[in-house]
Write an enzyme that holds these catalytic residues in place. Structure first.
Site, PDB file in Angstrom:
ATOM      1  N   ASN A 114      26.704  -1.134 -30.782  1.00  0.00           N
ATOM      2  CA  ASN A 114      26.490  -2.580 -30.864  1.00  0.00           C
ATOM      3  C   ASN A 114      25.303  -2.979 -29.976  1.00  0.00           C
ATOM      4  O   ASN A 114      25.409  -3.013 -28.751  1.00  0.00           O
ATOM      5  CB  ASN A 114      27.792  -3.265 -30.415  1.00  0.00           C
ATOM      6  CG  ASN A 114      27.757  -4.760 -30.578  1.00  0.00           C
ATOM      7  OD1 ASN A 114      26.701  -5.364 -30.458  1.00  0.00           O
ATOM      8  ND2 ASN A 114      28.903  -5.354 -30.822  1.00  0.00           N
TER       9      ASN A 114
ATOM     10  N   LYS B 285      25.689  -5.801 -27.399  1.00  0.00           N
ATOM     11  CA  LYS B 285      26.338  -5.429 -26.137  1.00  0.00           C
ATOM     12  C   LYS B 285      25.289  -4.895 -25.150  1.00  0.00           C
ATOM     13  O   LYS B 285      25.348  -5.189 -23.963  1.00  0.00           O
ATOM     14  CB  LYS B 285      27.388  -4.337 -26.367  1.00  0.00           C
ATOM     15  CG  LYS B 285      28.686  -4.805 -26.998  1.00  0.00           C
ATOM     16  CD  LYS B 285      29.664  -3.632 -26.993  1.00  0.00           C
ATOM     17  CE  LYS B 285      31.019  -3.974 -27.555  1.00  0.00           C
ATOM     18  NZ  LYS B 285      31.968  -2.844 -27.448  1.00  0.00           N
TER      19      LYS B 285
ATOM     20  N   GLU C 259      36.930   6.559 -30.422  1.00  0.00           N
ATOM     21  CA  GLU C 259      37.812   5.388 -30.322  1.00  0.00           C
ATOM     22  C   GLU C 259      39.200   5.651 -30.904  1.00  0.00           C
ATOM     23  O   GLU C 259      39.330   5.832 -32.113  1.00  0.00           O
ATOM     24  CB  GLU C 259      37.157   4.196 -31.016  1.00  0.00           C
ATOM     25  CG  GLU C 259      37.150   2.988 -30.100  1.00  0.00           C
ATOM     26  CD  GLU C 259      36.362   1.819 -30.677  1.00  0.00           C
ATOM     27  OE1 GLU C 259      36.990   0.789 -30.962  1.00  0.00           O
ATOM     28  OE2 GLU C 259      35.138   1.945 -30.835  1.00  0.00           O
TER      29      GLU C 259
ATOM     30  N   ASP D 120      34.958  -1.634 -24.285  1.00  0.00           N
ATOM     31  CA  ASP D 120      35.783  -2.032 -25.412  1.00  0.00           C
ATOM     32  C   ASP D 120      36.218  -3.467 -25.158  1.00  0.00           C
ATOM     33  O   ASP D 120      36.573  -3.829 -24.042  1.00  0.00           O
ATOM     34  CB  ASP D 120      36.994  -1.113 -25.578  1.00  0.00           C
ATOM     35  CG  ASP D 120      37.362  -0.995 -27.045  1.00  0.00           C
ATOM     36  OD1 ASP D 120      36.585  -0.386 -27.803  1.00  0.00           O
ATOM     37  OD2 ASP D 120      38.397  -1.560 -27.459  1.00  0.00           O
TER      38      ASP D 120
ATOM     39  N   PHE E 196      26.979 -12.585 -31.701  1.00  0.00           N
ATOM     40  CA  PHE E 196      27.520 -11.686 -32.730  1.00  0.00           C
ATOM     41  C   PHE E 196      29.026 -11.919 -32.867  1.00  0.00           C
ATOM     42  O   PHE E 196      29.624 -12.698 -32.111  1.00  0.00           O
ATOM     43  CB  PHE E 196      27.227 -10.220 -32.362  1.00  0.00           C
ATOM     44  CG  PHE E 196      27.986  -9.732 -31.158  1.00  0.00           C
ATOM     45  CD1 PHE E 196      27.558 -10.046 -29.877  1.00  0.00           C
ATOM     46  CD2 PHE E 196      29.135  -8.955 -31.297  1.00  0.00           C
ATOM     47  CE1 PHE E 196      28.255  -9.601 -28.758  1.00  0.00           C
ATOM     48  CE2 PHE E 196      29.837  -8.497 -30.185  1.00  0.00           C
ATOM     49  CZ  PHE E 196      29.390  -8.828 -28.913  1.00  0.00           C
ATOM     50  N   GLY E 197      29.619 -11.195 -33.799  1.00  0.00           N
ATOM     51  CA  GLY E 197      31.081 -11.187 -33.949  1.00  0.00           C
ATOM     52  C   GLY E 197      31.691 -12.577 -34.010  1.00  0.00           C
ATOM     53  O   GLY E 197      31.258 -13.450 -34.788  1.00  0.00           O
TER      54      GLY E 197
ATOM     55  N   LYS F  74      25.647 -17.514 -22.146  1.00  0.00           N
ATOM     56  CA  LYS F  74      26.888 -16.836 -22.544  1.00  0.00           C
ATOM     57  C   LYS F  74      27.329 -15.863 -21.454  1.00  0.00           C
ATOM     58  O   LYS F  74      28.506 -15.834 -21.083  1.00  0.00           O
ATOM     59  CB  LYS F  74      26.683 -16.081 -23.882  1.00  0.00           C
ATOM     60  CG  LYS F  74      27.907 -15.288 -24.291  1.00  0.00           C
ATOM     61  CD  LYS F  74      27.709 -14.420 -25.522  1.00  0.00           C
ATOM     62  CE  LYS F  74      28.907 -13.507 -25.716  1.00  0.00           C
ATOM     63  NZ  LYS F  74      28.758 -12.549 -26.816  1.00  0.00           N
TER      64      LYS F  74
ATOM     65  N   HIS G  48      33.413 -12.669 -20.852  1.00  0.00           N
ATOM     66  CA  HIS G  48      34.173 -11.481 -20.467  1.00  0.00           C
ATOM     67  C   HIS G  48      33.239 -10.320 -20.123  1.00  0.00           C
ATOM     68  O   HIS G  48      33.365  -9.675 -19.109  1.00  0.00           O
ATOM     69  CB  HIS G  48      35.102 -11.122 -21.629  1.00  0.00           C
ATOM     70  CG  HIS G  48      34.417 -11.075 -22.983  1.00  0.00           C
ATOM     71  ND1 HIS G  48      33.580 -12.068 -23.424  1.00  0.00           N
ATOM     72  CD2 HIS G  48      34.394 -10.121 -23.959  1.00  0.00           C
ATOM     73  CE1 HIS G  48      33.107 -11.741 -24.612  1.00  0.00           C
ATOM     74  NE2 HIS G  48      33.578 -10.575 -24.954  1.00  0.00           N
ATOM     75  N   ARG G  49      32.242 -10.084 -20.985  1.00  0.00           N
ATOM     76  CA  ARG G  49      31.317  -8.963 -20.763  1.00  0.00           C
ATOM     77  C   ARG G  49      30.446  -9.228 -19.542  1.00  0.00           C
ATOM     78  O   ARG G  49      30.193  -8.324 -18.743  1.00  0.00           O
ATOM     79  CB  ARG G  49      30.455  -8.764 -22.019  1.00  0.00           C
ATOM     80  CG  ARG G  49      29.572  -7.516 -21.979  1.00  0.00           C
ATOM     81  CD  ARG G  49      29.067  -7.143 -23.348  1.00  0.00           C
ATOM     82  NE  ARG G  49      30.173  -6.913 -24.268  1.00  0.00           N
ATOM     83  CZ  ARG G  49      30.553  -7.793 -25.201  1.00  0.00           C
ATOM     84  NH1 ARG G  49      29.901  -8.929 -25.379  1.00  0.00           N
ATOM     85  NH2 ARG G  49      31.595  -7.532 -25.970  1.00  0.00           N
TER      86      ARG G  49
HETATM   87  P1  ITT Z   1      31.173  -0.188 -29.869  1.00  0.00           P
HETATM   88  O1  ITT Z   1      32.635   0.165 -29.987  1.00  0.00           O
HETATM   89  O2  ITT Z   1      30.271   0.791 -30.538  1.00  0.00           O
HETATM   90  O3  ITT Z   1      30.775  -0.459 -28.441  1.00  0.00           O
HETATM   91  P2  ITT Z   1      31.962  -2.563 -31.383  1.00  0.00           P
HETATM   92  O4  ITT Z   1      31.224  -3.776 -31.836  1.00  0.00           O
HETATM   93  O5  ITT Z   1      32.743  -1.791 -32.414  1.00  0.00           O
HETATM   94  O6  ITT Z   1      30.920  -1.580 -30.638  1.00  0.00           O
HETATM   95  P3  ITT Z   1      34.444  -2.986 -29.964  1.00  0.00           P
HETATM   96  O7  ITT Z   1      35.063  -1.765 -30.547  1.00  0.00           O
HETATM   97  O8  ITT Z   1      34.593  -3.229 -28.497  1.00  0.00           O
HETATM   98  O9  ITT Z   1      32.869  -2.992 -30.196  1.00  0.00           O
HETATM   99  O10 ITT Z   1      34.934  -4.210 -30.808  1.00  0.00           O
HETATM  100  C1  ITT Z   1      35.059  -5.460 -30.283  1.00  0.00           C
HETATM  101  C2  ITT Z   1      34.916  -6.487 -31.381  1.00  0.00           C
HETATM  102  O11 ITT Z   1      35.385  -7.729 -30.842  1.00  0.00           O
HETATM  103  C3  ITT Z   1      33.461  -6.717 -31.776  1.00  0.00           C
HETATM  104  O12 ITT Z   1      33.074  -5.954 -32.885  1.00  0.00           O
HETATM  105  C4  ITT Z   1      33.440  -8.212 -32.086  1.00  0.00           C
HETATM  106  O13 ITT Z   1      33.843  -8.445 -33.401  1.00  0.00           O
HETATM  107  C5  ITT Z   1      34.489  -8.766 -31.131  1.00  0.00           C
HETATM  108  N1  ITT Z   1      33.834  -9.166 -29.880  1.00  0.00           N
HETATM  109  C6  ITT Z   1      33.869  -8.536 -28.672  1.00  0.00           C
HETATM  110  N2  ITT Z   1      33.107  -9.155 -27.768  1.00  0.00           N
HETATM  111  C7  ITT Z   1      32.563 -10.201 -28.404  1.00  0.00           C
HETATM  112  C8  ITT Z   1      31.673 -11.216 -28.024  1.00  0.00           C
HETATM  113  O14 ITT Z   1      31.126 -11.256 -26.805  1.00  0.00           O
HETATM  114  N3  ITT Z   1      31.330 -12.117 -28.930  1.00  0.00           N
HETATM  115  C9  ITT Z   1      31.835 -12.091 -30.174  1.00  0.00           C
HETATM  116  N4  ITT Z   1      32.673 -11.177 -30.631  1.00  0.00           N
HETATM  117  C10 ITT Z   1      33.038 -10.217 -29.753  1.00  0.00           C
END
Ligand code: ITT
Length: 190
Positions: free
Chosen positions: A14, A17, A41, A69, A144-145, A167, A172-173
């Site tokens: 990601n 991230k 994972e 994660d 994202f997400g 942000k 959290h991050r």
């Molecule tokens: P990696 O595992 O490769 O690091 P990933 O995107 O699959 O990347 P995760 O397994 O940690 O990461 O999944 C967390 C999900 O939760 C992520 O795909 C988003 O959909 C959501 N998420 C986590 N943090 C977020 C954020 O800061 N903003 C928006 N959505 C988030």
């Protein structure tokens, strides 16, 4: 030109991230680079277990590695999607979550981030949380997400309406990587 004293490698697919981690860790003069090392994972009910397992699988490394994660925990849905956030986002997205909360006024939720650090045999875990609520509609184009539907506490805007810098102040991050930065600074671990 920014000057960096240290470098860590982030095992993630990601790129958002990485941008967020780099922003936070640049305050500690730490450069974040992507690594081809895979984050294995497992499925688990806790983010900590997922991170610990992945860190152990990486094995001993000479250079410092981080993984992360994270998940969105929605109160009314008993913490769903939580550790399954990535899968749920891919399957139903923000619209699917809004549908699950249709006509629901209890919209409290929190984001959790678990950052795992490994160098040689040393393993360390850092946690960051951000309380907030799920909006009634998608707003904003940044991030994202689930960013377009998450409004952090004491705010009216979603994460997707904020700059990355804003942000990271609340997220959290942002908190988890700040804790990592402080620890590295204190113990001079890399
Ligand atoms: P990696 O595992 O490769 O690091 P990933 O995107 O699959 O990347 P995760 O397994 O940690 O990461 O999944 C967390 C999900 O939760 C992520 O795909 C988003 O959909 C959501 N998420 C986590 N943090 C977020 C954020 O800061 N903003 C928006 N959505 C988030």
């Amino acid at each position: 030109m920014q000057h960096f004293d240290k470098k860590i490698f982030f095992a993630t697919n990601n790129s958002n991230k990485i941008l967020e981690a780099q922003h936070v860790l640049s305050n500690f003069k730490i450069l974040v680079d992507k690594t081809e090392i895979k984050k294995v994972e497992i499925q688990s009910d806790t983010l900590e277990e997922i991170v610990l397992y992945a860190l152990k699988k990486i094995g001993k490394t000479l250079y410092p590695i981080v993984i992360e994660d994270s998940g969105l925990f929605i109160e009314k849905l008993n913490g769903f999607p939580g550790p399954y956030s990535s899968y749920v986002y891919k399957k139903i997205g923000c619209i699917g979550i809004l549908k699950l909360l249709e006509n629901e006024n209890e919209r409290r939720a929190k984001f959790v981030s678990i950052v795992g650090f490994r160098r040689d045999r040393l393993i360390k875990i850092f946690r960051g949380e951000c309380n907030g609520k799920i909006s009634y509609k998608m707003t904003g184009t940044h991030g994202f997400g689930f960013d377009p539907i998450f409004i952090p506490e004491n705010e009216e805007r979603t994460f997707a309406e904020m700059s990355l810098e804003e942000k990271c102040l609340w997220s959290h991050r942002g908190k988890a990587f700040k804790a990592l930065g402080n620890w590295i600074k204190l113990y001079k671990y890399i």
